[in-house]
Enzyme design. Structure first.
Site, mmCIF file in Angstrom:
data_model
loop_
_atom_site.group_PDB
_atom_site.id
_atom_site.type_symbol
_atom_site.label_atom_id
_atom_site.label_comp_id
_atom_site.label_asym_id
_atom_site.label_seq_id
_atom_site.Cartn_x
_atom_site.Cartn_y
_atom_site.Cartn_z
ATOM 1 N N LYS A 240 0.843 -1.174 0.000
ATOM 2 C CA LYS A 240 0.000 0.000 0.000
ATOM 3 C C LYS A 240 0.893 1.244 0.000
ATOM 4 C CE LYS A 240 0.422 1.949 3.325
ATOM 5 N NZ LYS A 240 1.600 2.517 4.038
ATOM 6 N N HIS B 82 -0.906 -4.705 5.944
ATOM 7 C CA HIS B 82 -0.395 -5.597 6.991
ATOM 8 C C HIS B 82 -1.227 -5.531 8.266
ATOM 9 C CE1 HIS B 82 1.720 -1.958 8.421
ATOM 10 N NE2 HIS B 82 1.876 -2.572 9.569
ATOM 11 N N LYS C 209 -2.461 -8.575 11.621
ATOM 12 C CA LYS C 209 -2.224 -8.452 13.072
ATOM 13 C C LYS C 209 -3.226 -9.344 13.815
ATOM 14 C CE LYS C 209 -0.362 -3.752 12.843
ATOM 15 N NZ LYS C 209 0.958 -3.726 13.447
ATOM 16 N N GLU D 102 1.136 7.135 16.182
ATOM 17 C CA GLU D 102 2.554 6.749 16.244
ATOM 18 C C GLU D 102 3.337 7.860 16.916
ATOM 19 O OE1 GLU D 102 3.998 4.390 12.586
ATOM 20 O OE2 GLU D 102 2.804 6.021 11.785
ATOM 21 N N ASP E 54 -0.977 7.242 3.560
ATOM 22 C CA ASP E 54 -0.098 6.278 4.227
ATOM 23 C C ASP E 54 -0.867 5.397 5.212
ATOM 24 O OD1 ASP E 54 2.590 5.282 4.667
ATOM 25 O OD2 ASP E 54 2.527 6.245 6.635
ATOM 26 N N HIS F 135 -4.965 1.268 6.309
ATOM 27 C CA HIS F 135 -5.012 0.559 7.590
ATOM 28 C C HIS F 135 -6.264 0.926 8.402
ATOM 29 C CE1 HIS F 135 -1.035 -0.512 6.529
ATOM 30 N NE2 HIS F 135 -0.391 0.491 7.086
ATOM 31 N N LYS G 53 1.572 10.970 12.959
ATOM 32 C CA LYS G 53 2.949 10.701 13.404
ATOM 33 C C LYS G 53 3.289 11.690 14.501
ATOM 34 C CE LYS G 53 4.744 8.186 9.574
ATOM 35 N NZ LYS G 53 4.726 6.811 10.044
HETATM 36 P P1 NDP Z 1 11.659 2.895 0.955
HETATM 37 O O1 NDP Z 1 11.490 4.369 0.846
HETATM 38 O O2 NDP Z 1 12.653 2.371 1.916
HETATM 39 O O3 NDP Z 1 11.942 2.364 -0.528
HETATM 40 C C1 NDP Z 1 12.175 0.995 -0.842
HETATM 41 C C2 NDP Z 1 13.118 0.921 -2.013
HETATM 42 O O4 NDP Z 1 12.487 1.399 -3.179
HETATM 43 C C3 NDP Z 1 14.360 1.773 -1.848
HETATM 44 O O5 NDP Z 1 15.331 1.128 -1.098
HETATM 45 C C4 NDP Z 1 14.762 2.014 -3.276
HETATM 46 O O6 NDP Z 1 15.487 0.890 -3.748
HETATM 47 C C5 NDP Z 1 13.443 2.043 -3.999
HETATM 48 N N1 NDP Z 1 13.023 3.451 -4.196
HETATM 49 C C6 NDP Z 1 12.915 4.420 -3.270
HETATM 50 N N2 NDP Z 1 12.486 5.562 -3.815
HETATM 51 C C7 NDP Z 1 12.292 5.317 -5.109
HETATM 52 C C8 NDP Z 1 11.837 6.097 -6.199
HETATM 53 N N3 NDP Z 1 11.473 7.364 -6.036
HETATM 54 N N4 NDP Z 1 11.764 5.521 -7.396
HETATM 55 C C9 NDP Z 1 12.117 4.242 -7.563
HETATM 56 N N5 NDP Z 1 12.554 3.455 -6.553
HETATM 57 C C10 NDP Z 1 12.638 3.974 -5.358
HETATM 58 O O7 NDP Z 1 10.214 2.290 1.237
HETATM 59 P P2 NDP Z 1 9.740 1.287 2.362
HETATM 60 O O8 NDP Z 1 10.608 0.076 2.322
HETATM 61 O O9 NDP Z 1 9.573 2.005 3.613
HETATM 62 O O10 NDP Z 1 8.270 0.941 1.863
HETATM 63 C C11 NDP Z 1 8.044 0.199 0.698
HETATM 64 C C12 NDP Z 1 6.555 0.034 0.510
HETATM 65 O O11 NDP Z 1 6.043 -0.638 1.642
HETATM 66 C C13 NDP Z 1 5.780 1.343 0.409
HETATM 67 O O12 NDP Z 1 4.763 1.185 -0.534
HETATM 68 C C14 NDP Z 1 5.193 1.545 1.809
HETATM 69 O O13 NDP Z 1 3.963 2.233 1.775
HETATM 70 C C15 NDP Z 1 4.980 0.116 2.237
HETATM 71 N N6 NDP Z 1 5.023 -0.084 3.691
HETATM 72 C C16 NDP Z 1 6.108 0.306 4.407
HETATM 73 C C17 NDP Z 1 6.158 0.099 5.774
HETATM 74 C C18 NDP Z 1 7.327 0.502 6.576
HETATM 75 O O14 NDP Z 1 7.238 0.414 7.815
HETATM 76 N N7 NDP Z 1 8.425 0.934 5.975
HETATM 77 C C19 NDP Z 1 5.057 -0.595 6.493
HETATM 78 C C20 NDP Z 1 3.970 -0.975 5.634
HETATM 79 C C21 NDP Z 1 3.968 -0.733 4.291
HETATM 80 P P3 NDP Z 1 16.651 1.021 -4.841
HETATM 81 O O15 NDP Z 1 17.173 2.410 -4.803
HETATM 82 O O16 NDP Z 1 17.630 -0.004 -4.374
HETATM 83 O O17 NDP Z 1 16.013 0.690 -6.139
HETATM 84 C C1 BG6 Z 2 3.065 1.637 7.242
HETATM 85 C C2 BG6 Z 2 3.326 3.083 7.052
HETATM 86 O O1 BG6 Z 2 2.097 1.185 6.346
HETATM 87 O O2 BG6 Z 2 2.634 1.376 8.569
HETATM 88 C C3 BG6 Z 2 4.293 3.614 8.077
HETATM 89 O O3 BG6 Z 2 3.864 3.284 5.741
HETATM 90 C C4 BG6 Z 2 3.842 3.258 9.475
HETATM 91 O O4 BG6 Z 2 4.401 5.018 7.947
HETATM 92 C C5 BG6 Z 2 3.551 1.784 9.574
HETATM 93 O O5 BG6 Z 2 4.870 3.617 10.389
HETATM 94 C C6 BG6 Z 2 2.938 1.442 10.911
HETATM 95 O O6 BG6 Z 2 2.845 0.051 11.041
HETATM 96 P P1 BG6 Z 2 2.770 -0.616 12.489
HETATM 97 O O7 BG6 Z 2 2.566 -2.040 12.207
HETATM 98 O O8 BG6 Z 2 4.064 -0.294 13.165
HETATM 99 O O9 BG6 Z 2 1.616 0.048 13.183
#
Ligand code: NDP
Ligand code: BG6
Length: 515
Positions: free
Chosen positions: A171, A201, A205, A239, A258, A263, A363
């Protein structure tokens, strides 16, 4: 690679017959989610013998990372984030099946090379493998990834077997209704719906899964679960963390895309939907869609406006000074992105008409807590109406999603003594006390469900479109307004005053969230 299967640990894995042999590719594998959640989830599934005996993991990202470096990164992540300690002996046997593939998300050639690498793994395994693609990138690249999976032939159908390719999509699923529809269109062109797993996710839970049990496996709640007894429902996903290093992604999303649209909305749907005809995926998803369709459009203007947005300013988190949103890394100086949203939804159906559903998420709030609070109406004010002696609280059932998972019932009790006076008291059920605290993480359950083909806890295409239909006018109106009307709240508070006023309009106030 197949000789690793001789290790007792990996032999244990094959006890789980449900999941077919699998290669999982994680797009965005250098990112936050992969490190903190996905790699630890896979490892913990392995510890529980729930991975297939033939299992391979390939990270995918734009920057070249040698296999050995990615393996070392995974090991570091496991040491830091796994819910159970890293067993180096076991990891040593899993490691050879972990690799990294570098390539652009919009580069067809890189996808052809990826396919060749996956087919080589399959050939070496000497059997057909399930190809599972996990899209864990920012949403801006979901589209090219899906298109390239299709055009490279990686979206294999394998009709009639359990080895069809599957794709998990993180998402937010799109930015608005149009982009969600476009993603759904691309998906339908390349995949069958049964190959597609739109993940949220929160649905994995334990406490969220328990919602259906609480509502429909107990006879005492459901008769009261309607407009005759419920005064309002408050859903909080708060959060204390800020945006950290994710400013680039977050500023494009904000609290609404987000958290609220996905969620928090899932929590609302499960709380308010009718009983499904079965626990099957389609039956549950049908009820959620039906509920979402009964939600009225948000009022976006005037005194009865149903929405508040705000950005955090500098403040204190646990006594330590924390910077405001505008001072965070990668945030443009004219950003109007909301880090907090509060909404009031009305559901126009037989069960809920007239009962406000308040949602808030933000946040840098006072503490990390997610809960659903069902506030019941007061009984007739005949016996205990003298306010000098009786301070009656509304009965409230609080389903605490996290932390300290459990359920609390707030009720009134006589204070022991010769006088009749009352006090609000709490009945607690705590998961940790009853079941122990080391329960599987949401991602463990969801990845396993996907591997074995159970889509119950994933979101259907029409569900996401119906939800975006409710949020798109709001997001467009906020975009047009820019910073005009954007409220502020200090880090460590419970949000802006405007969010309190939203509830005061209907003689309600936010609960102090927490057990
Ligand atoms: P990140 O910002 O860490 O990005 C993940 C990877 O995507 C990066 O390491 C990079 O890999 C690539 N990336 C980043 N920005 C760009 C861009 N502008 N264009 C192309 N590639 C890019 O994201 P997260 O890991 O935090 O989240 C990934 C997904 O998971 C999102 O959709 C988020 O909503 C979802 N999510 C995240 C959660 C969290 O806690 N982090 C929880 C639940 C869902 P590289 O440069 O190696 O290609
Ligand atoms: C993710 C959001 O989907 O959920 C984050 O991208 C957020 O911004 C996270 O922190 C929260 O997940 P949890 O499981 O820690 O409540």
């Amino acid at each position: 690679m197949s000789d690793t299967a001789r290790h007792p640990f990996l032999e244990g894995l094959s006890k789980h017959r449900g999941a077919p042999p699998t290669v999982i590719v994680i797009f965005g594998a250098s990112g936050d989610l992969t490190s903190r959640k996905l790699v630890p989830a896979l490892y913990n599934l392995g510890l529980d013998s729930l991975l297939p005996s033939e299992f391979h993991l390939l990270g995918y990202g734009r920057k070249p990372i040698p296999d050995e470096e990615f393996q070392a990164n995974c090991e570091r992540d496991l040491e830091k984030f796994s819910r159970r300690p890293l067993n180096k002996d076991i990891w040593g046997h899993v490691k050879p099946n972990v690799g990294y593939h570098a390539g652009g998300y919009d580069d067809p050639k890189a996808f052809t090379e990826l396919k060749e690498r996956m087919l080589k793994i399959e050939k070496e395994a000497g059997r057909d493998l399930q190809f599972l693609f996990y899209i864990s990138t920012p949403p801006s690249v979901f589209k090219p990834i899906l298109e390239n999976l299709g055009s490279s032939g990686l979206a294999r159908h394998h009709d009639g077997t359990d080895l069809a390719s599957k794709v998990i999509i993180e998402k937010p699923f799109g930015r608005d209704l149009d982009t969600a529809k476009e993603l759904n269109r691309i998906i339908t062109d390349q995949f069958h719906e049964h190959q597609v797993y739109r993940i949220d996710h929160y649905l994995g839970k334990e406490t969220v899964q328990d919602l259906l049990v609480l509502r429909f496996a107990n006879s005492i709640f459901e008769p009261l679960w309607n407009r005759n007894y419920v005064d309002c429902v408050q859903i909080t996903v708060a959060e204390s963390l800020g945006v950290g290093t994710r400013g680039g992604y977050y500023d494009q999303s904000g609290a609404t895309r987000d958290m609220l649209q996905n969620h928090t909305m899932q929590l609302l749907a499960l709380t308010a939907m009718e009983a499904p005809v079965s626990l099957g995926a389609e039956a549950i998803r049908d009820e959620k869609v039906k509920l979402l369709k009964a939600i009225q459009p948000l009022r976006l203007e005037g005194e009865n406006c149903d929405a508040v947005r705000a950005q955090y300013g500098e403040g204190l988190i646990d006594g330590v000074r924390a910077p405001g949103y505008m001072q965070e890394q990668d945030i443009p100086q004219d950003s109007s992105t909301e880090t907090y949203g509060a909404l009031r939804f009305s559901i126009d159906n037989w069960r809920w008409q007239g009962v406000p559903f308040y949602l808030r998420s933000g946040k840098r709030l006072a503490r990390r807590v997610s809960e659903i609070a069902i506030r019941f109406k007061q009984p007739p004010g005949i016996l205990f109406s003298d306010p000098t002696r009786f301070d009656l609280a509304n009965n409230t059932l609080v389903i605490q999603i996290q932390p300290d998972e459990g359920t609390t019932l707030l009720m009134n009790s006589k204070i022991p003594g010769l006088e009749t006076r009352t006090q609000a008291v709490k009945m607690h059920f705590r998961y940790a006390t009853t079941f122990g605290s080391n329960t599987p993480e949401a991602y463990e359950r969801l990845i396993l469900d996907c591997m074995i083909g159970d889509s119950t806890l994933f979101i259907r295409g029409d569900e996401t479109e119906t939800s975006w239909g409710l949020y798109t006018p709001l997001l467009e109106s906020w975009q047009e307004l820019g910073r005009k009307g954007l409220q502020s709240y200090p880090c460590g508070s419970w949000g802006p005053l405007a969010a309190d006023k939203l509830l005061w309009q209907s003689n309600h106030e936010w609960r102090r969230a927490g057990p």
